[in-house]
Design an enzyme around this catalytic site. Structure first.
Site, PDB file in Angstrom:
ATOM      1  N   ASP A  91      41.969  42.155  64.118  1.00 27.02           N
ATOM      2  CA  ASP A  91      43.383  41.401  64.299  1.00 27.02           C
ATOM      3  C   ASP A  91      42.833  40.044  64.270  1.00 27.02           C
ATOM      4  OD1 ASP A  91      42.150  41.897  66.892  1.00 27.02           O
ATOM      5  OD2 ASP A  91      43.665  40.692  67.808  1.00 27.02           O
ATOM      6  N   GLU A 156      42.549  42.152  70.090  1.00 25.14           N
ATOM      7  CA  GLU A 156      41.689  41.353  71.087  1.00 25.14           C
ATOM      8  C   GLU A 156      42.375  39.753  71.129  1.00 25.14           C
ATOM      9  OE1 GLU A 156      38.526  38.270  71.705  1.00 25.14           O
ATOM     10  OE2 GLU A 156      39.730  38.483  69.946  1.00 25.14           O
TER      11      GLU A 156
END
Length: 464
Positions: A91, A156
């Site tokens: 991400d 994250e």
């Protein structure tokens, strides 16, 4: 690994807008697509891949969004070999060309050997470098020198939602055979000299609320007869840190690890051009004059930063308002061996003492909204020595042994739950601009980083 093929894969991965920060369905679909592409890439390498359903995330506005799966993958299970587990995330932070990007953030663009694109260095490039290193052995029809495991997530940048529960659940299954854990999710301190990271600071985030009433006041009607919340808050915030950066909370330095001779020598060996660092930071003067003092105050001493005030009038213009309620926000970066709950008590007691001296009729509430412990590893662990040897092989130099002033909670989490040695091997240069506009990874770092991981596998094999 053919460098051209590796760059093409990076281009495909960067093109996926896997933004986990903005909680909207479009980006969640992109995240699911990103994880599916990664799972497919690992399956084609010959890995056994499990995509773990992580359920859904409840948002403050009441809506619910699905959490992208976490990928657990395994390559090889030879009991005579060591097992190395790599953690990465796919991400990214939000990116929009209108925010000052020179190129489309989701189109990998090469300029002067720099590969620009959101996620290029944080963290798609390093994840692919590890995959490229594995596929190099496959392409040469050589056995992998070690068993490889992957844990790859897609949340994250949004706080690794639900990851800790998964690691806890898999501690005696997926992680049972793991000997070492590698993370590559930070940067060197130099543009050309590689580094190994052995520690990160923790973080405790506080709010301090001062309230007189729910509504604001007019300063002409009430000014001069109130204990003003803003005046109380400014006094409270001003009592936290002095002009030389020294934290004024009593007892806060008591648990800070003492400085050793070995540590001082580690700082002396690090290459840091102070003039270049100051110029690139566009700062006229730092609090400290030497490289060693600056690095120590970034890495091994706590710092306190004041972030903002909620409820204050911050628009242009001259509005004569007395805020009825204000919330100050500040955080303390924690270092070994500081304890989050001890710091919470020290800060709360200090602010209560300062507030009591003001004899204010307002109400004050102190809250710690985030508490993340610092992390430090033993640089003499075999994994660190193997990483050093691999760097000497690929780059022909000793690495800078560095810490990171920011917080990487995942390192501490793995160390505490899985009880294995964790090493951070960054691939990106200091000027890569993670989280910023024009994020990039240098072509040289990407290719040499892939070689470094391959050399690291070979070094790790020597340990078994």
């Amino acid at each position: 690994m053919d460098p051209k093929l590796g760059r093409m894969m990076l281009k495909e991965w960067v093109a996926i807008e896997s933004d986990s920060v903005q909680p909207v369905p479009r980006f969640r679909r992109e995240l699911f697509r990103m994880m599916a592409v990664a799972a497919d890439t690992l399956q084609r390498l010959g890995a056994r891949v499990t995509s773990v359903d992580m359920g859904s995330q409840q948002l403050p506005d009441g809506q619910s969004l699905p959490i992208p799966p976490v990928i657990l993958a395994e390559l090889g299970n030879d009991p005579t070999k060591g097992t190395v587990c790599f953690y990465g995330h796919l991400d990214v932070q939000p990116a929009d060309q209108g925010d000052g990007w020179l190129t489309d953030p989701y189109v990998l663009t090469e300029v002067d050997g720099k590969l620009y694109g959101r996620g290029a260095t944080d963290n798609k490039g390093p994840v692919l470098a590890w995959i490229n290193a594995v596929s190099a052995f496959r392409a040469l029809e050589q056995d992998l020198p070690v068993n490889i495991k992957f844990i790859i997530e897609g949340m994250e940048e949004a706080g690794s939602v639900a990851l800790e529960e998964l690691v806890e659940k898999e501690k005696n299954r997926f992680f049972s055979g793991v000997d070492y854990i590698v993370i590559s999710d930070n940067l060197w301190i130099s543009q050309r000299k590689p580094a190994i990271t052995y520690g990160t600071r923790g973080n405790s985030y506080f709010t301090v609320e001062v309230k007189c009433r729910d509504q604001d006041f007019h300063s002409g009607t009430f000014g001069g007869i109130l204990h003003e919340p803003m005046a109380d808050l400014v006094a409270l915030l001003g009592s936290l840190v002095d002009s030389s950066g020294h934290i004024l909370v009593p007892g806060i330095y008591d648990e800070v690890a003492p400085l050793t001779e070995e540590e001082i020598n580690t700082y002396k060996a690090i290459h840091l051009d102070l003039e270049e660092y100051r110029n690139s930071s566009r700062v006229e003067k730092f609090l400290f004059d030497t490289k060693e003092e600056i690095l120590m105050h970034l890495w091994r001493y706590p710092s306190l930063s004041i972030h903002g005030i909620e409820g204050a009038f911050d628009e242009p213009g001259a509005k004569t308002v007395i805020p009825g309620q204000v919330i100050g926000k500040f955080s303390i970066r924690l270092v070994p061996h500081m304890n989050v709950s001890v710091v919470e008590k020290q800060v709360t007691r200090h602010l209560e003492d300062v507030f009591s001296t003001r004899n204010s009729s307002n109400k004050m509430v102190v809250s710690m909204t985030l508490g993340l412990h610092p992390w430090i590893a033993n640089i003499n662990d075999t994994q660190y020595l193997a990483a050093k040897r691999a760097i000497r092989t690929v780059f022909g130099t000793e690495p800078d042994m560095i810490r990171d002033g920011s917080t990487i909670p995942i390192a501490k989490m793995f160390q505490e739950i899985v009880h294995k040695s964790v090493v951070l091997i960054p691939l990106g240069a200091v000027d890569d601009g993670e989280h910023s506009q024009n994020e990039k990874i240098n072509r040289w770092n990407y290719i040499e980083g892939t070689k470094l991981f391959a050399a690291f596998f070979l070094e790790m094999a020597q340990l078994h």
